[in-house]
Structures are given as C-alpha cells and as structure tokens.
Scaffold this motif. Structure first.
Motif, PDB file in Angstrom:
ATOM      1  N   PHE A  44       0.837  -1.193   0.000  1.00  0.00           N
ATOM      2  CA  PHE A  44       0.000   0.000   0.000  1.00  0.00           C
ATOM      3  C   PHE A  44       0.874   1.246   0.000  1.00  0.00           C
ATOM      4  CE2 PHE A  44      -1.526   3.540   2.478  1.00  0.00           C
ATOM      5  CZ  PHE A  44      -2.774   3.786   1.925  1.00  0.00           C
ATOM      6  N   MET A  45       0.448   2.258  -0.709  1.00  0.00           N
ATOM      7  CA  MET A  45       1.046   3.581  -0.544  1.00  0.00           C
ATOM      8  C   MET A  45       0.068   4.629  -1.045  1.00  0.00           C
ATOM      9  SD  MET A  45       3.730   3.797  -3.649  1.00  0.00           S
ATOM     10  CE  MET A  45       3.135   4.357  -5.209  1.00  0.00           C
ATOM     11  N   GLU A  92       4.337  11.191   7.097  1.00  0.00           N
ATOM     12  CA  GLU A  92       5.442  10.246   7.314  1.00  0.00           C
ATOM     13  C   GLU A  92       5.899   9.642   5.990  1.00  0.00           C
ATOM     14  OE1 GLU A  92       4.657   8.759  11.881  1.00  0.00           O
ATOM     15  OE2 GLU A  92       4.027   7.472  10.221  1.00  0.00           O
ATOM     16  N   GLN A  93       4.916   9.298   5.162  1.00  0.00           N
ATOM     17  CA  GLN A  93       5.305   8.710   3.875  1.00  0.00           C
ATOM     18  C   GLN A  93       6.166   9.688   3.070  1.00  0.00           C
ATOM     19  OE1 GLN A  93       2.327   6.824   1.272  1.00  0.00           O
ATOM     20  NE2 GLN A  93       3.376   7.761  -0.448  1.00  0.00           N
ATOM     21  N   SER A 131       7.969  12.016   4.210  1.00  0.00           N
ATOM     22  CA  SER A 131       9.242  12.318   4.872  1.00  0.00           C
ATOM     23  C   SER A 131      10.383  11.536   4.246  1.00  0.00           C
ATOM     24  CB  SER A 131       9.151  11.991   6.364  1.00  0.00           C
ATOM     25  OG  SER A 131       9.136  10.571   6.540  1.00  0.00           O
ATOM     26  N   GLY A 132      10.066  10.391   3.654  1.00  0.00           N
ATOM     27  CA  GLY A 132      11.120   9.602   3.026  1.00  0.00           C
ATOM     28  C   GLY A 132      11.517  10.140   1.658  1.00  0.00           C
ATOM     29  N   PHE A 178       3.603  10.869  -5.974  1.00  0.00           N
ATOM     30  CA  PHE A 178       4.436   9.831  -5.394  1.00  0.00           C
ATOM     31  C   PHE A 178       4.404   8.637  -6.350  1.00  0.00           C
ATOM     32  CE2 PHE A 178       5.841   6.753  -2.206  1.00  0.00           C
ATOM     33  CZ  PHE A 178       6.749   7.502  -1.493  1.00  0.00           C
ATOM     34  N   SER A 195      14.653   3.730  -8.561  1.00  0.00           N
ATOM     35  CA  SER A 195      14.038   2.590  -9.219  1.00  0.00           C
ATOM     36  C   SER A 195      12.549   2.854  -9.388  1.00  0.00           C
ATOM     37  CB  SER A 195      14.305   1.305  -8.446  1.00  0.00           C
ATOM     38  OG  SER A 195      13.858   1.413  -7.131  1.00  0.00           O
ATOM     39  N   LYS A 210       7.012   1.810   9.259  1.00  0.00           N
ATOM     40  CA  LYS A 210       5.903   2.578   8.682  1.00  0.00           C
ATOM     41  C   LYS A 210       6.338   3.059   7.301  1.00  0.00           C
ATOM     42  CE  LYS A 210       7.482   6.745  11.183  1.00  0.00           C
ATOM     43  NZ  LYS A 210       8.655   6.985  10.439  1.00  0.00           N
ATOM     44  N   ILE A 211       5.373   3.483   6.499  1.00  0.00           N
ATOM     45  CA  ILE A 211       5.725   4.048   5.189  1.00  0.00           C
ATOM     46  C   ILE A 211       6.430   5.364   5.441  1.00  0.00           C
ATOM     47  CG2 ILE A 211       4.888   4.623   2.888  1.00  0.00           C
ATOM     48  CD1 ILE A 211       2.278   3.348   3.503  1.00  0.00           C
ATOM     49  N   GLY A 212       7.498   5.601   4.726  1.00  0.00           N
ATOM     50  CA  GLY A 212       8.264   6.831   4.899  1.00  0.00           C
ATOM     51  C   GLY A 212       9.632   6.527   5.479  1.00  0.00           C
ATOM     52  N   MET A 213      10.254   7.562   6.039  1.00  0.00           N
ATOM     53  CA  MET A 213      11.606   7.400   6.554  1.00  0.00           C
ATOM     54  C   MET A 213      11.560   6.769   7.938  1.00  0.00           C
ATOM     55  SD  MET A 213      14.486   7.744   5.297  1.00  0.00           S
ATOM     56  CE  MET A 213      14.962   9.025   4.157  1.00  0.00           C
ATOM     57  N   GLY A 267      13.458  -0.491  -5.466  1.00  0.00           N
ATOM     58  CA  GLY A 267      14.071  -0.035  -4.225  1.00  0.00           C
ATOM     59  C   GLY A 267      13.414   1.245  -3.765  1.00  0.00           C
ATOM     60  N   SER A 268      14.182   2.071  -3.091  1.00  0.00           N
ATOM     61  CA  SER A 268      13.656   3.359  -2.654  1.00  0.00           C
ATOM     62  C   SER A 268      14.812   4.342  -2.561  1.00  0.00           C
ATOM     63  CB  SER A 268      12.954   3.222  -1.307  1.00  0.00           C
ATOM     64  OG  SER A 268      13.896   2.985  -0.289  1.00  0.00           O
ATOM     65  N   PRO A 269      14.517   5.619  -2.695  1.00  0.00           N
ATOM     66  CA  PRO A 269      15.587   6.623  -2.629  1.00  0.00           C
ATOM     67  C   PRO A 269      15.837   7.121  -1.208  1.00  0.00           C
ATOM     68  CG  PRO A 269      13.546   7.673  -3.296  1.00  0.00           C
ATOM     69  CD  PRO A 269      13.222   6.211  -3.061  1.00  0.00           C
ATOM     70  N   ASN A 270      16.891   7.872  -1.045  1.00  0.00           N
ATOM     71  CA  ASN A 270      17.205   8.639   0.175  1.00  0.00           C
ATOM     72  C   ASN A 270      17.526   7.791   1.403  1.00  0.00           C
ATOM     73  OD1 ASN A 270      16.577  10.831  -1.439  1.00  0.00           O
ATOM     74  ND2 ASN A 270      14.458  10.925  -0.742  1.00  0.00           N
ATOM     75  N   ASN A 309      14.072   4.114   3.930  1.00  0.00           N
ATOM     76  CA  ASN A 309      12.859   4.729   3.392  1.00  0.00           C
ATOM     77  C   ASN A 309      11.987   3.641   2.768  1.00  0.00           C
ATOM     78  OD1 ASN A 309      10.955   6.436   2.296  1.00  0.00           O
ATOM     79  ND2 ASN A 309      12.262   7.115   0.591  1.00  0.00           N
ATOM     80  N   THR A 353       8.809   3.064   0.726  1.00  0.00           N
ATOM     81  CA  THR A 353       7.862   3.843  -0.070  1.00  0.00           C
ATOM     82  C   THR A 353       6.458   3.260  -0.026  1.00  0.00           C
ATOM     83  OG1 THR A 353       8.671   2.613  -1.989  1.00  0.00           O
ATOM     84  CG2 THR A 353       9.533   4.825  -1.669  1.00  0.00           C
ATOM     85  N   MET A 354       6.331   2.033   0.414  1.00  0.00           N
ATOM     86  CA  MET A 354       4.999   1.431   0.515  1.00  0.00           C
ATOM     87  C   MET A 354       5.036   0.319   1.546  1.00  0.00           C
ATOM     88  SD  MET A 354       5.164  -0.359  -3.254  1.00  0.00           S
ATOM     89  CE  MET A 354       3.406  -0.498  -3.415  1.00  0.00           C
ATOM     90  N   THR A 355       3.862  -0.156   1.950  1.00  0.00           N
ATOM     91  CA  THR A 355       3.829  -1.316   2.832  1.00  0.00           C
ATOM     92  C   THR A 355       4.121  -2.557   1.991  1.00  0.00           C
ATOM     93  OG1 THR A 355       1.503  -1.828   2.478  1.00  0.00           O
ATOM     94  CG2 THR A 355       1.995  -0.264   4.236  1.00  0.00           C
TER      95      THR A 355
END
Ligand SMILES: [Cu+2]
Ligand SMILES: [Cu+2]
Lengths: 675, 261
Positions: A357-358, A405-406, A408-409, A457, A517, B172-175, B211-214, B231, B233-235
């Motif tokens: 999920f996102m 939060e999402q 924030s990454g 996103f 990616s 959690k999603i995010g950083m 993958g994911s950035p940062n 990071n 980016t998704m669950t």
C-alpha cells in the motif's frame, strides 16, 4: 488622462465575467465573435430557429465533442470518453477549468477525469473561454480558462411548463443516449431538471477492428431552482450528480470502475438593471470519487492486480460585483476562496506476499484566496481598454500523520508551501470603422504547480512511460503573453485573425532522476517535476465565415501552435496545424452541414526528452442533417442524422495518447420531442 | 490561529490521557512479564519482554529484582546467558548484558535468538544475579513467513557474522530509523559485537524488484550497533540488502534481512 488610465488599471478587470453578464441581456461583441470566447450550447433566445434546432440536438453529443469543435481547444485523448481539454496547447494547471465559477479538480492521478467529464451538454448554457490570465476571474493560470456556464431557469410572467425528451443511437459502438428535461416557472419561482443516460460498447476503428476497452456507461442528473427574494434579487440552488461506470481507457493500463461527482451550489443574486449592478455571492461544494479497475483486462497484460482509488473534495465561496458605471465603463470585482483536498492511493496484491500500500497523493490540501478586479472602458467610439488583475494567495500542505510520514522519506524539509500569484492583463481594442476591429493584449500569467506536480508519489505517466515524483519546492510557472487580433466583417462576410505567444519562465516539466528505481512495473525510469528556465508557445488562429446566400454559410477555422523549451526542443502535447471547413445550408426547418476536419502531420516532437513520436496528418469528413417536424400535441419534434468519418478513415491525432485509432464511420440518429 | 487551536486541542487530550494514567496502579513501564523464579538466596526474579512471545530476532529482555521483603533491588550485577541445547551440542547466541534503568526500574538487556525452539533443540535463558544463577525455559517462536530479522553469514575471512535488526521495530511508510546489531562468533558460547565495519545498504521489494531513494547507510555508533535510515515507499515485504566491509575488503557481499508490514 494618465491618472485615469492608472486608476483603471489598478482597479483590475475581468473582461469575461463582465462580458458573460452582458451576454444574458442580449448581444455582445464577445458572443458575435467567431473565434473562441463563447460557445453557445443551449441558447436561451437569439439566433435563428434552425440554428437553435441544431444546438438542441447537440445536447446528446458528449461535452468532449463540443469542446473539440471549439477553435483553440484541442483534446488530449486517453479513451473514447473523458478527454482532457487543452487551450492553445496549454493544459492541466496552465488553464483553469471551472463550472459556473466553481473550482473543481479531478480525482484521478492518471488524468482520466477532467472536469469536463462531469458535465453534460444538457447542463450547459455555454462554454466561456478566457484567453488572458488577468482576465480570468476564476483562478490563476498561464492561459486563462474555460468556464462551463450552467443552464439557468428563468422566471416567467405566467405559469409555464415545458419538457423535452430525446434519444439517440450511434451505430459505431452501439452507443445509446436518452435524455429528458423539464422546466417549470412562474413569477417568483423557476425550476429546471435534466437527466441523461448514455452507454457505449467498444467502438470500431476503420481497419483496426474493435478497440477493446473503449466502452462507457454514465448518467447525469441536474436540478436548478431559483426563488425570488425581492424585486431585484433571487436565491439559486444548483445540484449536479454525475456517475460513470465501467469506463474503458484503451490508452492506459487500467480502466475505471466508477467516476462520480457531486456538485452543489447555493447563490444569492442581486440585479439592478437601472443602476447596472449585478452582484452574486455563492457558496459551493463538490466531491469527486474515482476508482480504477484492472480486473477486466486480460490476465497476461496485468503483472499484478492493483486498486487505485482517489478522491477530490473542494469547497469554496465567492462574491462578485459588476457595475456598469456608464454605458462605456464596466467594472467588476470578485473575491474568491476555495479549499481542495486530494487523496489517492495504490494497493498492489503480489501473489504469495502481503499487499503493498502507498499513497500516490498523500493528502495534499490547497487553500486559496483570490481577488480579481477588471475594468472595461471606452475612451471614445473607437478605443476600448480592458485592464485586469487577479491576485491569489495560496497555501499548500499535507494533511494526516501517515501521509506526512510517507512523504518524509521522499522530500526533505518543510512540505508546506505558500505563494502569492499575480496575473495582470491589459487589452486594447480599436475600431477604426464599423467593419474593422483591431486588438492587442499584453499579460503576465503565473500559476502554482498543481498538487500532483508538487506531491506526486510515483505517479505513472503513460505518454512518456515514466513514474513521476513531485517537487514541493517548485517555483511558480510564469509567462509573458502577447497577442494581436484583427477582425473584419460586413453583412455577409467575417474574417478574424489572432496571433499569440507565451514566453514562459520556470516552465514545469519532468526531468529524469538518476538512481531511482521505478514503482510501476515496466516503467522506463523515474522523473521529477522541475522548473525549466524558459519555454515558449506561439501560434495563430484564423477564421472566415461567408454567407453567399441567405441559406448558405461557408466557414473555415484554422489553428496552429508550436512550442519549444529552453533548449529549443519541441514541447510535448502541442497540436499541429488544424483546419475545420464547413458548408451549411439552413432553411426554415431544415439544416444540412458538411465539414472536413484536417490535422496536418506533427513532426516537431522530441523522443529522448519528452517521449513523443511524430504523428501523420489526417482528414475526416462529417455530414449532418436535421429537421424540425410539426406534430400534434407537442411543440415540435426534431430529428437529425449525422454521419461521422464518412470515408471510414483510420486515423489518430497527435494528442491521442498511445496513438490509438479513433472511431471509423459512425452513423448517428437523434430525435427529441419538445412538449 | 489554527496552530493555536491544535495546540489547545492536543494539550487537552494530553491532560485527559495523563489523568487517565494516574488512576491506574503505578508502573513505570509497560512490559509483559513472561516468567518468574526465585534464587537460592530468595531474590525473586521477574523476566519481562515487550511482547508475549520471544521470537527469532533481537529481543529486548528485562529483569525485575525484589528481595524477600518485596523491595526493589537496584544495584545487583545481572548477566544473561542464552543456551540452546541441541542434544548433541550446546550453543549460545549474541547477548547485550543488562544494566539498571532508573526510569523503568528494570535491568534492560537483549538477546538475539538465532533459531526457533522445536525438535532441533530448546532454549534456556540463564540469568545470574550476583553470582546466583536462575534458569528459565524459554520458547522461541519462528519469525513470521517472509521475514528474517536476524541471520548469520559466513564471511570471506571464514568468520561467522550475525546481523540483527533492532530498528525499525514498528516499520511505517516513509523514513524510518535503521539500527542493526552486528556480532561475530568467537566460539559456540561467545558472540561479541563487531565494531568498525563499513556497511553498504539498499532496500528492495522482492515482489516488485524496486528499491527506494534517500536511504542512509548505517554507520557504527558503539557496541556493535550501526544506525542509518531506511525509506519504505509502501507497505509490503521489504528486503534489506547489506554489504559488510572491513576497510576496503568485502567480508559479506549480500547479507540480507527481510521484513514485512
Ligand atoms: Cu483513474
Ligand atoms: Cu512496491
């Protein structure tokens, strides 16, 4: 004189709303114009009877088709339904799309649901175009906007009731439409209700057979009522509900399970015709609910099942005051505010692993307050000035803890952004003789990035095949616009020419991000929105109309635009030269029209940077005929037959995403009964 | 203005929740007691954890001590010794020895259980209080399907390295903060922390291949702990790819841990 000019300029303008007000009272230069500005869909009065008949049978066509015929407008096509309008190749955040001044935003991250998909011709009185940013009282933008003006019920001296029903059938796609409307009015109350249902199967392209996933089904209902609250004032309520289901998008990877919109408004109107004062205050709310669907696609084309719902909620209010100080001096001011909340998400279901999920739009919220001032004043019989100003303060932020939060990454620092946008316009028109009108306008437009451009996103963009990431710190895109126009008319001939140019600064475009990616399986890479230092779009529109006999009219509408970025590379989604030529015979009860629509080829494209390939030219011939048949017990019965793409050409246009062929020959029957 | 309202609202909620806490019996911590025993000299030893079950992962384990009179003992020397009895042999696993925390009034340490209890063998945790041992039988649950919170990798230097995930405990999603414990096997009973490695890091979703950035590669912050950022980016299911290096020598090319949320 100088002081007067400056004062006038400072007082801002909105030529169009002002013009729009006048329209209802009858003739106006804008309405008479051949090119742009006002497309009458459901004329209240005016015009010849046969022309009205023609319009009335257009109520069954899609809003898309009406827009597509409008000079200056080109449609970005992703399927047989819900095309996205572009004006002079400006699109998305560069123009504002409003319904009767109300802001409304689509809920789809793939731009499947432009505002125009939620209104039907039978909701509409007209479509008003504003070409200059400062003239547009409905929002900030580069190229003005398109305002869909809703049909208005009107009071009548004696109690009146009228109704209409109609239906249509199209052979291509077995498309079917049925609609009904009713008007009730007396001296202090008037109500109008309209409904339409339409359904279409997959259409056939000339030699490419059936185009899978081009079906759609929808209904639209609207109700509008006015109640007199005084000699000069009335209250008005509007409600539109539009629900589409099972809509195919052959150019995209997913279809739409449903696309729903609810639009409600309550307004107070004050009109003092003696003192030339019009004052309108409106509050409105709209909610758009959208869900994409991949379950009907063949399994081998789906790498992984996913759900992608999205919503858009907007509330707003405005108050606008128009004062005719003097027959030659018209002032208008408007205070306008809105709040738009978007949310979109994606859940993927991998086999044998937990769902993923996102948020694709993680709760962005935009609050805006704008002020518009416009003025139209004539110095003498020959010279008219139209200064206009639109100022807007905008604040964007992210709503919700998970959403923040999402992001924030992805984004560093503060996610919120505030902007002050200013749009300024000065238009001058000069009538050396009654036959000639010359005009020029200079304006400065600016727009905020859309919430998608700020906070996307991994939103997949099918035209270039990239996943897009937003950029909360985008600078506002601005432009200096110059345009000149000339028009000549006499009793049976009219010619108009516009030349325009937009010089952009901080043009918003996607740039490839290295080392990211992709999220979408099969995407080419990841791009982020950035500001290009500059870009330009320029072009011309040219129209002729000639009536060699009372019953015969020849017309030609031609448009051309070209766009380049700061490196001289062709911008995407720029329509090539287009010419629409028609001949119309209109007698008392019969109307016959033949038209050709020609698009030249577009080879000014760029593959590496914007992912576009050249498009060949095309010509399509359409025929239509309509007749009003007198019958007993009813006012009239109108019958029309249209044959589109007479020669069954296989073709597509440059703004057709993935170059899916358009419909082949299509025979359309329409009848409507007026009671 | 809006912020002021938020602050007011939050402080109100805060007060409400605080006063609620006050009504409950005073406990400085919210740990779950999983076992209890008494030493030969009569000290009662409570074993506590964050969850009901201990599992194949880095587990925080707490000990509370009370004397016969029921008073809290704050200055004992406590050590943990996990022992897996595999019938033919015994081995231990990486441990972080407990220290007293005055905020929770518990001795706080951690144990990495490297395999589940079962037919292969059973786990015991020996807790020594001032040289007096008590032994708890502990049942270690298999990690959930598609997850791997700790794993041991054979290095190019012929040593075995155990990498265990400490953070994120609730991804959690995010950083997210990323914290790892890297330990080396000295012998079957000793797994000291490995300090001073260089770690390269990248997350991946195996079911999609992206993958994911940062992300921030973890760096050593003491006692074999390495902290960085991850990071998500998704669950879904995520694999953390780690490359362990000593200077420029690659020790483990692709150490990986899996998690899911
Ligand atoms: Cu969509
Ligand atoms: Cu994924």
């Amino acid at each position: 004189m100088k002081a007067f000019l400056i004062t006038g300029f400072c007082l801002l303008v909105i030529a169009l709303p002002a013009a729009g007000q006048q329209d209802t009272s009858g003739t106006n230069a804008v309405q008479r114009s051949l090119l742009l500005k006002q497309v009458i869909i459901s004329p209240a009065k005016s015009v010849s009877r046969s022309e009205r008949d023609l319009h009335q049978n257009h109520l069954m066509s899609l809003t898309d088709k009406i827009l597509e015929r409008t000079p200056g407008i080109t449609m970005i096509r992703r399927g047989n339904f819900a095309m996205e309008p572009a004006f002079r190749s400006l699109n998305n955040g560069q123009i504002t799309l409003t319904i009767e001044g109300m802001r409304i935003f689509g809920a789809c991250t793939d731009r499947m649901d432009p505002v125009s998909s939620y209104i039907e011709p039978n909701n509409l009185e007209s479509i008003a175009l504003t070409e200059s940013p400062g003239e547009n009282a409905n929002g900030s933008g580069i190229g003005g906007g398109i305002d869909f003006k809703l049909k208005q019920p009107s009071f009548s001296e004696s109690a009146k009731t009228s109704a209409m029903i109609g239906s249509g059938y199209e052979t291509n796609g077995s498309a079917f439409q049925t609609l009904a409307g009713i008007n009730v009015s007396n001296r202090s109350f008037a109500l109008q209700a309209n409904g339409i249902f339409r359904r279409s199967g997959n259409y056939r392209a000339a030699n490419r057979g059936e185009i899978s996933f081009s079906q759609y089904r929808k209904w639209n209902g609207s109700i509008s009522a006015i109640v007199k609250t005084g000699g000069k004032s009335f209250l008005k309520g509007d409600y539109i509900q539009d629900e589409g289901f099972d809509i195919g998008y052959p150019a995209l990877t997913m279809d739409v399970a449903f696309a729903k919109a609810r639009i409600a408004a309550l307004s107070y109107h004050y009109r003092d015709t003696q003192r030339h004062i019009t004052w309108e205050t409106k509050g409105y709310y709209n909610f758009v609910d959208h869900a994409m669907d991949d379950t009907k696609r063949p399994a081998e084309t789906i790498s992984m099942h996913m759900d992608m719902p999205g919503t858009s909620r907007t509330f707003g209010a405005f108050s606008s005051l128009a004062i005719g100080i003097h027959p030659k001096h018209h002032l208008e001011a408007k205070l306008d505010g809105f709040r738009n909340e978007l949310s979109a998400e994606m859940t993927m279901y991998p086999p044998g692993a937990s769902p993923m999920f996102m948020y694709t739009l993680a709760g962005p919220v935009r609050n805006s307050i704008g002020l518009s001032l416009s003025d139209i004043f004539s110095i003498n019989e020959k010279l008219t000035f139209r200064p206009g100003l639109w100022m807007e303060y905008m604040h964007d932020d992210i709503h919700g803890k998970e959403e923040r939060e999402q992001l924030s990454g992805m984004f560093e620092g503060n996610l919120a952004e505030s902007r002050l946008l200013s749009n300024i316009n000065l238009g001058i028109s000069y009538n050396p003789t009654t036959e000639w009108t010359l005009g020029a306008s200079a304006s400065r437009g600016a727009r905020a990035s859309t919430l998608q451009e700020s906070y996307a996103f991994y939103i997949y963009n099918r035209p270039d095949g990239y996943d897009y990431i937003g950029n909360p710190s985008l600078k506002q895109e601005s432009s200096y616009n110059l345009s000149c126009s000339g028009a000549y008319h006499n009793s049976n001939f009219r010619a108009e020419l516009n030349v325009f140019s937009y010089f952009f600064r901080n043009y918003i475009a996607g740039r490839m991000l290295q080392g990211y990616s992709t999220m979408t399986i099969g995407a080419m890479g990841v791009k982020q929105y950035i500001n290009l230092p500059s870009a330009k779009i320029y072009g011309t529109e040219f129209a002729l109309r000639w009536a060699p006999a009372k019953t015969v009219t020849l017309s030609s509408v031609n448009t051309f635009t070209r766009g380049e970025d700061n490196e001289g590379i062709a911008l995407p989604l720029i329509a090539p030269f287009k010419t629409v030529n028609s001949i119309m015979y209109s007698a008392k009860k019969t109307i016959i029209q033949a038209e050709t629509v020609t698009n030249s080829s577009q080879s000014h494209v760029d593959m590496p940077k914007y992912g576009e390939t050249p498009t060949p030219g095309s010509t399509v011939v359409n025929l239509s005929a309509g007749r009003s048949v007198p019958i007993k017990l009813a006012k009239s019965l109108k019958v029309s037959v249209l044959l589109e793409n007479v020669f069954n050409r296989s073709y597509y246009q440059h703004l057709d995403i993935l170059k899916i062929p358009r419909p082949g020959r299509n025979l359309i029957f329409r009848t409507s009964l007026f009671l | 203005m809006k912020h002021a309202i938020h602050i007011l609202l939050f402080s109100f909620l805060f007060l409400v929740s605080c006063s609620k806490d006050d009504n409950e019996p005073a406990s400085p911590h919210s740990k779950i007691k999983i076992a209890e025993a008494v030493t030969a000299s009569g000290i009662s030893v409570s074993l506590l954890a964050d969850q009901n079950d201990l599992s194949v992962a880095y587990n925080k384990i707490y000990v509370g001590l009370k004397n016969k009179a029921g008073a809290e003992i704050k200055n004992a020397t406590v050590t943990y010794t996990p022992i897996m009895d595999m019938h033919t042999m015994q081995h231990s696993s990486p441990v972080e020895q407990p220290a007293y925390s005055s905020t929770t009034e518990l001795y706080e340490g951690a144990v990495v259980f490297s395999m589940p209890s079962g037919d292969m063998g059973s786990w015991q945790l020996k807790v020594t209080v001032n040289n007096e041992p008590v032994t708890f039988d502990v049942s270690i649950k298999q990690a959930a399907a598609n997850t791997k919170y700790t794993a041991t990798f054979k290095g190019s230097d012929d040593q075995s390295y155990t990498v265990s995930l400490i953070q994120p405990a609730a991804p959690k999603i995010g950083m997210n903060d990323l914290e790892l414990l890297i330990s080396k096997r000295q012998d079957m009973m000793n797994f000291p922390p490995e300090e001073g490695l260089t770690v390269e890091f990248s997350p991946e979703m195996p079911s999609m291949g992206h993958g994911s950035p940062n992300n921030v590669a973890p760096i050593h912050t003491g006692r074999g702990h390495y902290t960085g950022k991850v990071n998500f980016t998704m669950t879904g299911d995520w694999r953390l790819h780690l490359k362990l290096m000593k200077g420029s020598t690659v020790i483990v090319e692709d150490a990986s841990l899996d998690l899911m949320f």
